[in-house]
Structure formats: structure tokens, C-alpha cells
Scaffold this motif. Structure first.
Motif, PDB file in Angstrom:
ATOM      1  N   VAL A  76      -6.163 -50.919 -28.150  1.00 48.71           N
ATOM      2  CA  VAL A  76      -4.860 -51.186 -28.783  1.00 48.71           C
ATOM      3  C   VAL A  76      -4.183 -52.350 -28.068  1.00 48.71           C
ATOM      4  O   VAL A  76      -4.562 -52.716 -26.956  1.00 48.71           O
ATOM      5  CB  VAL A  76      -3.912 -49.957 -28.687  1.00 48.71           C
ATOM      6  N   ARG A  77      -3.207 -52.925 -28.711  1.00 46.77           N
ATOM      7  CA  ARG A  77      -2.307 -53.855 -28.036  1.00 46.77           C
ATOM      8  C   ARG A  77      -0.899 -53.607 -28.538  1.00 46.77           C
ATOM      9  O   ARG A  77      -0.699 -53.042 -29.614  1.00 46.77           O
ATOM     10  CB  ARG A  77      -2.745 -55.302 -28.240  1.00 46.77           C
ATOM     11  N   GLY A  78       0.074 -53.988 -27.693  1.00 44.27           N
ATOM     12  CA  GLY A  78       1.461 -53.713 -28.040  1.00 44.27           C
ATOM     13  C   GLY A  78       2.088 -52.758 -27.040  1.00 44.27           C
ATOM     14  O   GLY A  78       1.468 -52.394 -26.024  1.00 44.27           O
ATOM     15  N   LEU A  79       3.318 -52.371 -27.296  1.00 40.52           N
ATOM     16  CA  LEU A  79       4.016 -51.430 -26.418  1.00 40.52           C
ATOM     17  C   LEU A  79       3.487 -50.031 -26.700  1.00 40.52           C
ATOM     18  O   LEU A  79       3.580 -49.541 -27.824  1.00 40.52           O
ATOM     19  CB  LEU A  79       5.531 -51.502 -26.671  1.00 40.52           C
ATOM     20  N   VAL A  80       2.914 -49.400 -25.691  1.00 39.49           N
ATOM     21  CA  VAL A  80       2.285 -48.090 -25.881  1.00 39.49           C
ATOM     22  C   VAL A  80       3.277 -46.958 -25.613  1.00 39.49           C
ATOM     23  O   VAL A  80       3.393 -46.008 -26.369  1.00 39.49           O
ATOM     24  CB  VAL A  80       1.057 -47.942 -24.963  1.00 39.49           C
ATOM     25  N   TYR A  81       4.013 -47.081 -24.509  1.00 40.62           N
ATOM     26  CA  TYR A  81       4.913 -45.984 -24.138  1.00 40.62           C
ATOM     27  C   TYR A  81       6.072 -46.501 -23.284  1.00 40.62           C
ATOM     28  O   TYR A  81       5.896 -47.383 -22.460  1.00 40.62           O
ATOM     29  CB  TYR A  81       4.143 -44.901 -23.372  1.00 40.62           C
ATOM     30  N   LYS A  82       7.228 -45.915 -23.494  1.00 45.60           N
ATOM     31  CA  LYS A  82       8.398 -46.327 -22.722  1.00 45.60           C
ATOM     32  C   LYS A  82       9.349 -45.144 -22.579  1.00 45.60           C
ATOM     33  O   LYS A  82       9.574 -44.407 -23.550  1.00 45.60           O
ATOM     34  CB  LYS A  82       9.103 -47.466 -23.466  1.00 45.60           C
ATOM     35  N   ALA A  83       9.843 -44.936 -21.366  1.00 44.98           N
ATOM     36  CA  ALA A  83      10.816 -43.855 -21.134  1.00 44.98           C
ATOM     37  C   ALA A  83      11.861 -44.356 -20.150  1.00 44.98           C
ATOM     38  O   ALA A  83      11.574 -45.204 -19.309  1.00 44.98           O
ATOM     39  CB  ALA A  83      10.110 -42.637 -20.559  1.00 44.98           C
ATOM     40  N   GLU A  84      13.052 -43.843 -20.249  1.00 44.35           N
ATOM     41  CA  GLU A  84      14.111 -44.238 -19.322  1.00 44.35           C
ATOM     42  C   GLU A  84      14.178 -43.233 -18.171  1.00 44.35           C
ATOM     43  O   GLU A  84      14.398 -42.054 -18.395  1.00 44.35           O
ATOM     44  CB  GLU A  84      15.471 -44.309 -20.046  1.00 44.35           C
ATOM     45  N   ALA A  93      -0.362 -40.313 -18.119  1.00 41.53           N
ATOM     46  CA  ALA A  93      -0.547 -38.972 -17.554  1.00 41.53           C
ATOM     47  C   ALA A  93       0.128 -38.865 -16.195  1.00 41.53           C
ATOM     48  O   ALA A  93       0.676 -37.822 -15.833  1.00 41.53           O
ATOM     49  CB  ALA A  93      -2.034 -38.664 -17.438  1.00 41.53           C
ATOM     50  N   ALA A  94       0.116 -39.957 -15.426  1.00 41.71           N
ATOM     51  CA  ALA A  94       0.699 -39.926 -14.084  1.00 41.71           C
ATOM     52  C   ALA A  94       2.220 -40.056 -14.097  1.00 41.71           C
ATOM     53  O   ALA A  94       2.865 -39.951 -13.053  1.00 41.71           O
ATOM     54  CB  ALA A  94       0.094 -41.037 -13.228  1.00 41.71           C
ATOM     55  N   GLY A  95       2.793 -40.289 -15.274  1.00 47.70           N
ATOM     56  CA  GLY A  95       4.253 -40.332 -15.362  1.00 47.70           C
ATOM     57  C   GLY A  95       4.858 -41.716 -15.440  1.00 47.70           C
ATOM     58  O   GLY A  95       6.042 -41.906 -15.136  1.00 47.70           O
ATOM     59  N   ALA A  96       4.040 -42.691 -15.852  1.00 49.49           N
ATOM     60  CA  ALA A  96       4.569 -44.061 -15.947  1.00 49.49           C
ATOM     61  C   ALA A  96       5.702 -44.124 -16.969  1.00 49.49           C
ATOM     62  O   ALA A  96       5.701 -43.388 -17.966  1.00 49.49           O
ATOM     63  CB  ALA A  96       3.455 -45.026 -16.348  1.00 49.49           C
ATOM     64  N   THR A  97       6.653 -45.011 -16.715  1.00 42.82           N
ATOM     65  CA  THR A  97       7.809 -45.112 -17.613  1.00 42.82           C
ATOM     66  C   THR A  97       7.715 -46.319 -18.547  1.00 42.82           C
ATOM     67  O   THR A  97       8.531 -46.471 -19.445  1.00 42.82           O
ATOM     68  CB  THR A  97       9.117 -45.201 -16.803  1.00 42.82           C
ATOM     69  N   PHE A  98       6.720 -47.187 -18.317  1.00 39.20           N
ATOM     70  CA  PHE A  98       6.523 -48.312 -19.231  1.00 39.20           C
ATOM     71  C   PHE A  98       5.043 -48.675 -19.225  1.00 39.20           C
ATOM     72  O   PHE A  98       4.492 -49.047 -18.195  1.00 39.20           O
ATOM     73  CB  PHE A  98       7.359 -49.528 -18.808  1.00 39.20           C
TER      74      PHE A  98
END
Lengths: 594, 287
Positions: free
Chosen positions: B243-251, B160-165
Motif C-alpha cells: 500500500v501507499r498513503g497514510l495508513v494510521y494516525k492517532a493523537e 501493533a507496537a502502538g505507533a501514532t503515525f
């Protein structure tokens, strides 16, 4: 016509009416004409509305204080007259906007010169330019060349030529109005020497000093009166590949600087009292982990939110004794804007040399009041990184008996590697550690580490190559005035005035708060009959410190402390020289009578 | 060739036997070996608490700071020397209670650091008080009548805060965790890796077995798209972050790349000498 070498000009009106920028313009022009300037801003912790005023002392000699008199008062509203008329002296004038039918109180020695400031500005464009009209009037009355003002206005509005043109037209109209309608004064300002100097405030000098010293990292949280330091860094550092972070709070700001300092950068944070309070835990970490950084405290009225826009010097105890546990401090205290520049450079060198936080102790008057500064000498700026290890030295040590970051040395200083250097890996920590940086609660190690950190910081400023005391006056003064920070100017003026009245007076200005120049002070104090400590706080923090530290030193020499007197001011306004003279005289007379 | 041994120290551990943090340490060392980062080019800033001791057991430049301030310290370190691989490490109390505000601002700045939070839903080193990620009703020494505060949900908060990874790890799956840490380090910008790292001494609710049963492995779900922000949030809400694993990623460009006057050369390696003509230019505005 009488020539005057010192004139005090003041403009007042509502905050947000351009009072500051008008004062700045006059100061800039006078500086270019070779006058010495001391500016004093009176403002409140609000953006618009409320009375604000800007006073400028213009002199042919160096001037470092504000005064209790005004020669030219520019009043944009009646409130300006009501609040400032007590400063008007015989021969003074009030340039008042005719719009509000200005009234001088009965008995006021000033001459009232109503001028249709708003009307003139309105006729040529916009009422907001009334201040510029007043500049034109002031230029005429003070006998200053109009072209210099035109040039300054054009520079200021360089990006908006139509606005520059309008302002110049309004300025001229003011000048011409004065020429036609106002009487000439019986005095004029003696010409300046034509030598252009620098005019800046302490916050400008700190930023310049930092950049010159190689500081390329700054993190801070906006706070009055420190913000301009961060703003200046933000303006300058991109040109030099540095980075500035406006942190989310003061704790983040100092933590970021500690991280940058650990990495090997020169880092600066600037704050005021409330920020210093928040930073205390991190200051302890920097001390224990031996990380260099520079912390500027532009003191203001405290405690708590106190008086954010007012002068005070009441953080001395927080700077010296804040943070928990046993720590040592280095704290430099510039007393002029020029010293603020050089002291900032020194602060960075000391931080690297002794691997510790170094405080630069400023105060609101020093931080925000503009003063004339002689050309800053870049050749006096040296960058001394202290004991850094080369890759080879680290490898040799690692080979020999393991790399010891916190090696116990005779000086107490342990040469350090910077992250990125091979084989220099260690744990930097505020937890008690051994020479390798490993956590250790071994009693012998604890004592050795505590003593090492204590030992590395000299107990006398002279051992650091610093001037601990700036002294002026006879060799054996009867009365010794002592102060710190921006009170230098007012105390110096007071010393001269007291000497003129037959007192034998010396002035010892404390230039290093920690380590306190105990030896120099005891030498001076041993000879004096009266010591008068002049400071901006209620409890006499500097006086207490001197009594405690110097008193101890004198007792050890079998000498009693001289009569200690305190002149304290904590109403938010800076000392006026006359106040110091009056109160110093009072305490001395009282002491001698009793 | 780097070996795991290159990242080990001979320091005896202060962690309890079976502590989840052992898995985090092993995964971090594995990730650094896999990335081929030599120890002297890695810097770890650790906080206070059991998790904060991680720097004692890994060979690299370590900085053990005060409680809750890992992120601003790591930021300063990274900005001063952008050639270093900078990792911040701490616990749920360190990161989401005392350091909660820094967490938000580290996300919005997007400085290129990797943040590993060892989340055990309890305060271990102070012997068992409630933590910001403890579940409602959890009985601890400081919540004897059951926790009445709702837990922080760090993964949702970060997105929500805008994290990219944003990633979620489990300390007993070292392989997956090492892979997530590796991806986090390779990610340009701020990377959060929240790791479920059980406290075997004080937390008898969120145990290894409990996590094994509840955690859904997103990395094994072919339909899960970690670049879809809305879907990531929906998944986290639906599963209550179990959950586990990659949740979210953005460039997104990092803070340092966006900073005006950015130079490849790290600050610590630049020549700081002020050229006289540059100094004159700076003084011009004061004339």
C-alpha cells in the motif's frame, strides 16, 4: 572507661530483611553527631535471601577504608556469626537475636549478648522491626543519644506516622532492654565533634556533580553498580527542566547522549563493564564527529557477567584502548566520594572544551560505599562551554570562505555551532571528512584530520589544569605505593602503617588515567627503589600501563625502571589496609633478599 | 520565502543513477520548503548504507551516525532541543535489522521525531545481500538458494507496537511522499514513513514497475479510515503491506510533553546555573 576513636559495627542477616536500611539509619545518626563514616555493603546479585551484611566504621577522624576487624556484630541469624566471627577482636560483642539460640565458635574472643530482638519487636507490633530493636541496643551500648535515632526514624517514616510511632516504640524497647539486662562495655565511643557533614556514595556525588555542572540529559540502562546514578538523575532533573531516559540498552543510551551532545546539551550516561563493551562503537563516533559527553564506568567484577555486585578495577584497558581505530581518551579517576563530585563537574567542562567523550572511572566500592563528605562547595563549580560560536561569528565565517565546522586549527580544537544557529549547517559524521564536514578520502586531508583530533587532547594532565597524581609521604620515598580509584583509603592506611614500621613510603594515587601523568610518575619513580602497584584485577592493568608509558619516559631519560611489584586482588572484596601492608612488606623483603 | 535550492548542497551524489533514494531526497526537501522550516532549524540523523548518505545532499544540520542507531541519537537530539525539526533517516537493514530494537522502543516512547525508512528490500552498499524486508525465495549473494526467512512487516509491526503515525510512501510519487513527510513532521510524536525505494542495481524483483503494479493507494480510497487501528491492520494483512498513503494516525501526547517538569524552553537554551538554595535542598537528603 576507655574511649575509642574508631569503632567498627556490622549487621548481618538475610538479603531483603532490611539490613541495609538499618545500617543507613546508624550511619545517618552518627553523621549528624559529627562522626566520620565509611560504610561497606556485602550483597549478592539476588533480591531476597542469601547472606548480606553492612559494615560501618565510625570514627572521630576521616576514614576511607573498611577493615578486617569488627567491634559490634549484630546477628539476625546464625549464618551472620558463622560468616563473620573471624573479624571479632578482644573486647568485641555480638548482639544476637535470642530467637535462634546463637552460638559463638570456640576460642572466639567476643562476648555474646543474646537479646530477644524478634520477641520485643513482635510484642510491640511486627517481627520485621527486629532490626530497629537492635539499633536501640546498639545506641545504648555505644553511648549514642536515643533522641537522634527517634528523629531519624520519624523522618524516614514521615509519610506513615503509625509506622514511625511503632518503630520508635520498638527502638526504645531495645534501648531499655539493654539498659536493664546487658552489662556495660569496658569501652565507649568518644564523642563526635557535632559538626554535621554529608554522607553519600559515589553514585550520589556523580549525579549531584552532573546536575551542578549543567547536565540536563541522562540516558542509561540499569546495571549494577551504576543504576543509582540514573535513578538520582530521574529524581532530580524534573526540577531543573532536564530529561532522563531509561534506554532499551547501553547502545541506545550512549547514542542518545551523543545526539544530545551534538545538540549542545550536557549529557551523561553511566554504566559498568558490560555496558562499556556495548558502547565502544559509539565512543569512536563521538571521537570522530567531535561530540562531547560524559561516560561513567562503575567497574565491577568481569569479564562477561563476572561478579556484578563485587569490587574490581579491570576495565582500565577497555576504557583506554576500546573502540576501533586510533582514538584518544580523557579519563578522570576520583578516589573519594568528594572527588567524584568535583571530577564530574570537571569531566563536563573537559568534554565541552575538547569536544570528545570523557570517562569518569569509578568502581563498585566508590560507587556504592557511603562515606563522609565535607560540605560540597558550589562556588567551585564553574560551567565552561569551550569554544562555541556566536551567530555573528558563524555568519562572518560563512561569508568569508564557507563555514568550516572542522576547521584545522593550531590547538586542534575547532569552534563549533549548535544546531539551530543560522548558517552553521554542517554534516557531523564518523566518516572521514574535510573541514566542512564533507566526506573526504583525500590522503592529505585524512592525515590532517587524524592529527588535528590527536593534537587537541593534551598529553599531560597538567596541561588541562588537572592534578594527575595525589601524593602523600616523604619527598624521596624508598617505596612508592601506587593505586587508582577507591583503593585510596586502604593504601593511605597501609602507608601510615608501613611508615610506622620504619619503611620510607610514599603513596602516589593516579587521579587521571588518561592522559596518564607520565612526567609526575617518572619523577617519583626515578627516586624510588621499589614501586608497588596496588590494584583490583588479575593481570595488573595499571602496572602494565605504567611500565609501558612511564618505562618509556624513563628510558628516554636514561633511567631504569625501579623494581616493580604488584599487589593484586580480584576475589571481589575490597582491599583491607592490613593486606596491603603484609603483601607490600613481603614483596619488598623478597626483592631485597634475592 | 524558502526555495528548494535552500535545501540543496553542491555535493556530487554517490547514489547509482535511478536510485529510489533520489525521490526520497526530493520529497523531503519539498516537504521542508512547504512547511517553511529554515535549514538551520532542521536536523537529520542518518544511518549507514546508501540511504544514510542522504545527509550529504541536503542543507541542514546533519548527523551521520553508526549503523542502526539513528533513532536513539535522534531522540537525544530532539530532547535536548525540542525546537528543532528532527528527522531520522535510514534503510531497511539499518532500521529493522541492526536497529530493530530501537525501532520498537522509539515507537513506545513517542518522541516527536519523523522516521523515514528507505526500504529497498536488499543490502545495496555491501553489494546485494538479503535484507529483513526481502521476500521469501529472494535470491541474493547471501541467499543463493532463495531466502528462507519471512520478511519483517514494518507497518504492521509499528501499529501493533502502538505507533501514532504510520505511512507508506513510494519514491517515484514525490508529490504524495512529500505530503506524507509533511504530515509526519506536523504530527506530534513519533512518525514512521516507510518508503518503497527501489534499488536499481541489486534488486531485480521489487522494481519501479513491480511497485507501480502492486501498490494500492490508500489516499485515493474514500472508504479507508486511517484513524481505525483494527481496519488499518486488516488492510495491511490483506494487502501484504503493498500500500501507499497514510495508513494510521492517532493523537497521543509525546514523550517530552509527558516528562515530569516539562518546559517549553529547550534544554540547550535553559540557564544551567545551579542556584545555591536549590543546591542546599539537594544536599539536605545527605545529612
Amino acid at each position: 572507661m576507655r574511649e575509642r576513636h574508631l569503632v567498627a559495627w556490622r549487621i548481618g542477616g538475610e538479603q531483603g530483611q532490611g539490613i541495609d536500611s538499618t545500617g543507613e539509619m546508624l550511619a545517618t545518626v552518627c553523621n549528624r553527631l559529627g562522626y566520620y563514616i565509611y560504610g561497606y555493603r556485602h550483597f549478592s546479585s539476588r533480591i531476597k535471601g542469601g547472606h548480606s551484611n553492612y559494615k560501618i566504621r565510625i570514627s572521630t577522624e576521616p576514614v576511607l577504608s573498611t577493615s578486617s576487624d569488627t567491634d559490634v556484630l549484630v546477628a539476625i541469624d546464625q549464618e551472620t556469626i558463622d560468616r563473620n566471627h573471624h573479624e571479632l577482636v578482644p573486647g568485641s560483642i555480638v548482639i544476637a537475636d535470642a530467637r535462634f539460640s546463637p552460638q559463638l565458635p570456640e576460642g572466639c574472643p567476643a562476648r555474646l549478648l543474646p537479646v530477644p530482638l524478634t520477641q520485643i519487636a513482635q510484642d510491640l507490633g511486627d517481627a520485621v522491626m527486629r532490626n530497629t530493636v537492635s539499633l536501640g541496643v546498639s545506641a545504648y551500648l555505644l553511648g549514642l543519644p536515643l533522641q537522634e535515632f527517634e528523629k531519624a526514624l520519624q523522618e524516614r517514616f514521615a509519610k506513615r506516622p503509625e509506622l514511625a510511632e511503632k518503630n520508635v516504640a520498638v527502638l526504645r524497647a531495645g534501648y531499655e532492654y539493654a539498659q536493664e539486662h546487658l552489662p556495660r562495655l569496658e569501652w565507649t565511643l568518644a564523642p563526635g565533634d557535632g559538626k554535621a557533614r554529608l554522607i553519600m556514595m559515589g553514585n550520589d556525588a556523580v549525579a549531584l556533580g552532573a546536575v551542578a555542572a549543567g547536565c540536563r540529559f541522562c540516558a542509561a540502562y540499569p546495571i549494577t553498580p551504576a543504576s543509582e546514578i540514573m535513578e538520582n538523575m530521574m529524581a532530580i532533573l524534573p526540577r531543573f527542566g532536564g530529561v532522563v531516559v531509561q534506554a532499551e540498552d547501553e547502545i541506545a543510551a550512549i547514542s542518545a547522549c551523543i545526539g544530545a551532545g551534538f545538540a549542545g546539551a550536557r549529557a551523561l550516561t553511566a554504566t559498568a563493564g558490560p555496558g562499556i563493551s556495548l558502547m565502544q562503537e559509539a565512543i569512536g563516533l563521538a571521537h570522530a564527529a567531535e561530540i562531547p559527553l560524559v561516560i561513567v564506568d562503575t567497574q565491577r567484577g568481569g569479564p562477561s557477567t563476572g561478579m556484578p555486585t563485587k569490587q574490581e578495577q579491570s576495565d582500565l584497558f577497555a576504557i583506554l584502548f576500546g573502540s576501533h581505530g586510533d582514538t584518544t581518551r580523557i579519563a578522570l579517576a576520583p578516589s573519594t566520594v568528594e572527588e567524584a563530585f568535583y571530577d564530574t563537574v570537571t569531566a563536563f567542562n573537559l568534554a565541552d572544551k575538547y569536544q570528545c567523550p570523557v570517562f569518569l572511572v569509578s568502581d563498585l566500592s566508590l560507587a556504592l560505599n557511603k562515606q563522609t563528605v565535607e560540605q560540597l562547595d558550589l562556588s567551585r563549580v564553574t560551567i565552561d562551554r569551550g569554544l562555541l560560536l556566536t551567530d555573528e561569528e558563524i555568519a562572518a565565517q560563512a561569508e568569508e570562505d564557507g563555514f568550516r565546522r572542522y576547521r584545522i586549527t593550531e590547538s586542534g580544537i575547532s569552534p563549533r555551532p549548535l544546531p539551530g544557529q543560522p548558517k552553521g549547517q554542517y554534516l557531523a559524521t564518523g566518516v572521514e571528512h574535510n573541514e566542512f564536514g564533507k566526506v573526504s578520502e583525500d590522503p592529505r586531508n585524512r592525515v590532517a584530520m587524524m592529527d588535528k583530533r590527536w593534537r587537541k587532547i593534551p598529553q599531560d594532565p597538567r596541561q588541562m589544569g588537572l592534578q594527575g597524581i595525589k601524593y602523600s609521604g616523604p619527598a624521596n620515598p624508598d617505596v612508592l605505593l601506587v593505586g587508582i580509584g577507591s583503593t585510596f583509603g586502604p593504601i593511605d592506611d597501609a602507608r601510615k602503617a608501613l611508615s610506622a614500621r620504619g619503611f620510607s613510603v610514599g603513596h602516589a594515587h593516579v587521579r587521571v588515567l588518561a592522559p596518564l601523568p607520565v612526567a609526575e610518575l617518572s619523577e617519583l619513580m626515578a627516586k624510588a627503589t621499589h614501586v608497588v602497584v596496588v590494584e583490583h584485577n588479575q593481570q595488573g592493568q595499571l602496572l602494565q600501563l605504567i611500565e609501558y608509558k612511564v618505562g618509556k619516559a624513563l628510558r628516554e631519560q636514561g633511567v631504569d625502571l625501579p623494581m616493580m611489584h604488584s599487589v593484586r586482588k580480584y576475589d571481589g572484596t575490597p582491599f583491607l589496609p592490613a593486606e596491603i601492608v603484609a603483601r607490600a612488606q613481603e614483596v619488598i623483603r623478597y626483592a631485597e633478599a634475592s | 520565502m524558502l526555495k528548494l535550492a535552500d535545501f540543496k548542497t553542491n555535493e556530487k551524489s554517490w547514489w547509482c543513477p535511478g536510485c529510489g533514494d533520489f525521490g526520497v531526497l526530493a520529497a523531503l526537501q519539498r516537504a521542508l520548503v512547504d512547511l517553511g522550516k529554515p535549514p538551520h532549524e532542521v536536523a537529520i540523523v542518518a544511518g549507514i548504507g546508501c540511504s544514510g548518505k542522504i545527509g550529504n545532499y541536503i542543507n541542514c544540520y546533519n548527523f551521520h551516525v553508526v549503523h542502526g542507531r539513528t533513532l536513539p541519537t535522534a531522540m537525544g537530539l530532539k530532547l535536548a532541543n525540542r525546537r528543532l525539526t528532527v528527522i531520522a533517516a535510514g534503510g531497511d537493514g539499518d532500521g529493522y535489522a541492526i536497529g530493530g530494537n530501537h525501532f520498537l522502543h522509539a515507537i513506545r516512547r513517542n518522541v516527536d521525531i519523523t522516521y523515514i525508512v528507505m526500504d529497498n528490500q536488499i543490502y545495496g552498499l555491501t553489494k546485494g545481500q538479503v535484507s529483513p524486508t526481502s521476500g521469501v525465495g529472494f535470491v541474493t549473494r547471501s541467499s543463493p538458494h532463495g531466502n528462507i526467512e519471512r520478511p519483517v512487516r514494518p507497518l504492521q509491526l509499528a501499529i501493533a507496537a502502538g505507533a501514532t503515525f504510520v505511512a507508506s510512501g513510494f519514491s517515484s510519487d514525490i508529490k504524495q511522499l512529500a505530503s506524507l513527510i509533511k504530515q509526519g513532521i506536523e504530527h506530534k510524536g513519533f512518525a514512521l514513513i516507510n518508503v518503497y525505494s527501489p534499488c536499481v542495481t541489486f534488486n531485480k524483483v521489487n522494481t519501479y514497475d513491480w511497485f507501480k503494479e502492486t501498490l494500492i493507494n490508500l489516499d485515493e480510497d474514500p472508504n479507508y479510515d486511517p484513524t481505525d487501528r483494527a481496519a488499518a491492520l486488516a488492510k495491511l494483512i490483506e494487502t501484504d503491506e503493498q500500500v501507499r498513503g497514510l495508513v494510521y494516525k492517532a493523537e497521543q501526547p509525546s514523550f517530552e510533553e509527558l516528562f515530569p517538569g516539562f518546559r517549553e524552553e529547550p534544554i540547550v537554551h535553559q540557564d544551567w546555573t545551579m542556584p545555591p538554595e536549590e543546591f542546599e535542598k539537594l544536599l539536605a537528603r545527605y545529612r
